[in-house]
Design an enzyme around this catalytic site. Structure first.
Site, PDB file in Angstrom:
ATOM      1  CE  LYS A  95      -3.284   2.664   2.849  1.00 42.19           C
ATOM      2  NZ  LYS A  95      -4.133   2.700   4.060  1.00 42.19           N
ATOM      3  CE  LYS A 111      -6.600   8.727   8.047  1.00 42.41           C
ATOM      4  NZ  LYS A 111      -7.291   7.624   8.727  1.00 42.41           N
ATOM      5  NE  ARG A 167     -10.940  -1.085   3.705  1.00 41.99           N
ATOM      6  CZ  ARG A 167     -11.461  -1.254   4.911  1.00 41.99           C
ATOM      7  NH1 ARG A 167     -12.595  -1.896   5.067  1.00 41.99           N
ATOM      8  NH2 ARG A 167     -10.849  -0.787   5.974  1.00 41.99           N
TER       9      ARG A 167
END
Ligand code: BES
Ligand code: MN
Ligand code: ZN
Length: 485
Positions: A247, A259, A333
């Site tokens: 990643k 965030k 993901r």
């Protein structure tokens, strides 16, 4: 970087000699009574500097704990602490522990070299003034008769593995502004050219042409475009074939699911998986690795200021599956799904991905142990053994089908996140990734969210990036994998 040699005795010009000490043999030390009076007990990593004879080198006592229980992890951690205590020395003689009166073996030599180089590391690129001393310049490992061929190999491997780990640390420590996806790809290409790897870099246009819908969508969140890097190490007549996937989110602001600022503090490190894979790839040729290894690095920012993916959007991934976006911060993901699909198309014997994927991994296992999940118990076991040998602990979490329903979407094939369930999210991320692994290819997933960074110096880990997984991956791929099933 420090120069290293093997020697049979203390070399002229040495400033200090390191003497191993054990809690179970305190009386065998030079100046044992003085050391005891100073409170020195020989616990692992304890250092006591003593003056030498007039004009001679100083003596440095280095604790290794109980000699009877000596493990490579203790050697690695002790020499790391030594490295931080002997900055400023020019030349150092280092005698390694041999508690049973035999010479230290190659694996202890390797651990000592790794520990010393990793423990003495500092990230200084952005420091105008170097606080403190550097060095030592030269270390002589003191072995009976100067060591043999296996000892030289161990020294060489330790130096190379440490250098590969430091390459990953340097990348992870680099601020996001200085390591955009394009700049990371440039660094990967330069590493490939130096270390005998084939390298391909795909730009945004190629990423779109290859239908990498996850990487493309996350990449559009930022004005700095994504990249996909493919590296290949291909020896003559390979004994096996692995794929490694890392990643590479060079900064994860969370996208539209922004965030809070405190959680963004460490998000320059969200490419630690890609850095670990690149680090591992960089040493394979030098170590004469017998297997072919492909590496796939999806690189992107996850920002809210480009043309970000909206919540509720449906992406079409490589291979045709569709994913409904429920949370733009579950971006890892998405980019890994495309990379796993690509990796699977080359039909490797096994594939392993490495990612700072979920906060749930360190909630389960703390900040010193990474989570491993997978579809093949043999592969997971092999990874655990490699990690133990490398001194990078991992522990398995289950990929239970009981939670599979949480990936279901009313309008697409999958969701990228289940709103309203904070529980078991490390496993859910693993289950999502599993959907993109071709059936029949053994796969394992390392969630290094907790271990990629550390808050304070601890043995071979120094504050900042750890380079976690570089040595585990390297150790793993040096042996071919054949699933018994
Ligand atoms: N890169 C983060 C992992 C992370 C999360 C690191 C929290 C530090 C703190 C990853 O992309 C992420 O955002 N994970 C989220 C997923 C969730 C929002 C769907 C997580 O684990 O909380
Ligand atoms: Mn995220
Ligand atoms: Zn992330």
């Amino acid at each position: 970087m420090t120069r290293w040699s093997l020697a049979g005795q203390v070399q002229p010009g040495s400033d200090a000699v390191v003497v191993p000490a054990f809690t179970d043999h305190p009386k065998q030390l030079p100046s044992a009574d003085f050391a005891a009076a100073c409170g020195f007990t020989g616990r692992p990593g304890e250092v006591l500097r003593l003056p030498g004879a007039a004009g001679g080198p100083a003596q440095v006592l280095l604790g290794f704990g109980a000699g009877a229980a000596l493990h490579d992890d203790v050697v690695r951690s002790a020499t790391a602490q030594l490295a931080r205590a002997v900055r400023g020395f020019g030349r150092l003689g280092l005698r390694l522990p041999a508690p049973d009166e035999r010479a230290p073996g190659p694996s202890a030599i390797r651990a000592a070299v790794e520990g010393f180089l990793l423990g003495g590391y500092r990230f200084t690129r952005h420091k105008s003034v170097l606080g403190g001393l550097s060095g030592p310049e030269h270390v002589d490992l003191l072995l009976p008769e100067g060591g043999g061929a296996a000892d030289h190999t161990a020294l060489d491997e330790g130096r190379r593995l440490a250098a590969a780990t430091l390459l990953a640390r340097d990348l992870v420590n680099e601020p996001g502004q200085d390591l955009t996806p394009a700049l990371f790809a440039d660094r990967a290409a330069a590493v490939a050219a130096d270390s005998g790897l084939r390298c391909e870099v795909w730009d945004e246009e190629r990423i779109a042409a290859e239908h990498l819908g996850g990487l493309l969508a996350v990449g559009r969140s930022s004005p700095r475009p994504p990249r996909l890097v493919k590296l290949t190490y291909h020896p003559d007549r390979p004994a096996g074939h692995y794929a490694l996937i890392g990643k590479g989110v060079t900064f994860d602001a969370g996208g539209l699911s922004l965030k809070p600022s405190a959680e963004m503090l460490t998000m320059k490190a969200d490419m630690a998986g890609a850095a670990a894979v690149l680090g591992a790839m960089s040493v394979l040729a030098a170590l004469h690795c017998p297997t072919r290894v492909d590496a796939w690095l999806p690189l992107t920012e996850n920002m809210p200021n480009g043309d970000p993916v909206r919540i509720g959007d449906v992406l079409r991934m490589r291979g045709g599956r569709t994913v409904e976006i429920r949370n733009a911060d579950a971006e890892g993901r998405l980019i890994l799904a495309d990379a796993l699909t690509l990796a699977g198309e080359c039909a490797p014997d096994a594939m392993i991905d490495v990612a700072t994927l979920t906060d749930a991994a360190p909630i389960a296992l703390g900040r010193k142990i990474a989570a491993v999940m997978g579809t093949d118990d043999t592969l997971v076991d092999r990874l655990r053994q490699a990690a133990d040998r490398a001194g990078e602990p991992v522990w398995p979490l289950p990929l239970s089908d009981r939670y599979r329903w949480q990936l279901e979407s009313p309008i697409a094939d999958l969701v990228n996140y289940t709103i309203g369930n904070r529980h078991g999210t490390a496993l859910l991320a693993g289950l999502f990734l599993r959907e993109f692994v071709p059936p029949g290819i053994p796969w394992a997933h390392l969630d290094i969210q907790g271990t990629a960074l550390c808050d304070s110096d601890d043995g071979e880990w120094v504050q900042g990036a750890t380079g976690f997984a570089v040595r585990t991956l390297t150790t793993l791929v040096r042996e071919p994998f054949h699933s018994p099933v």
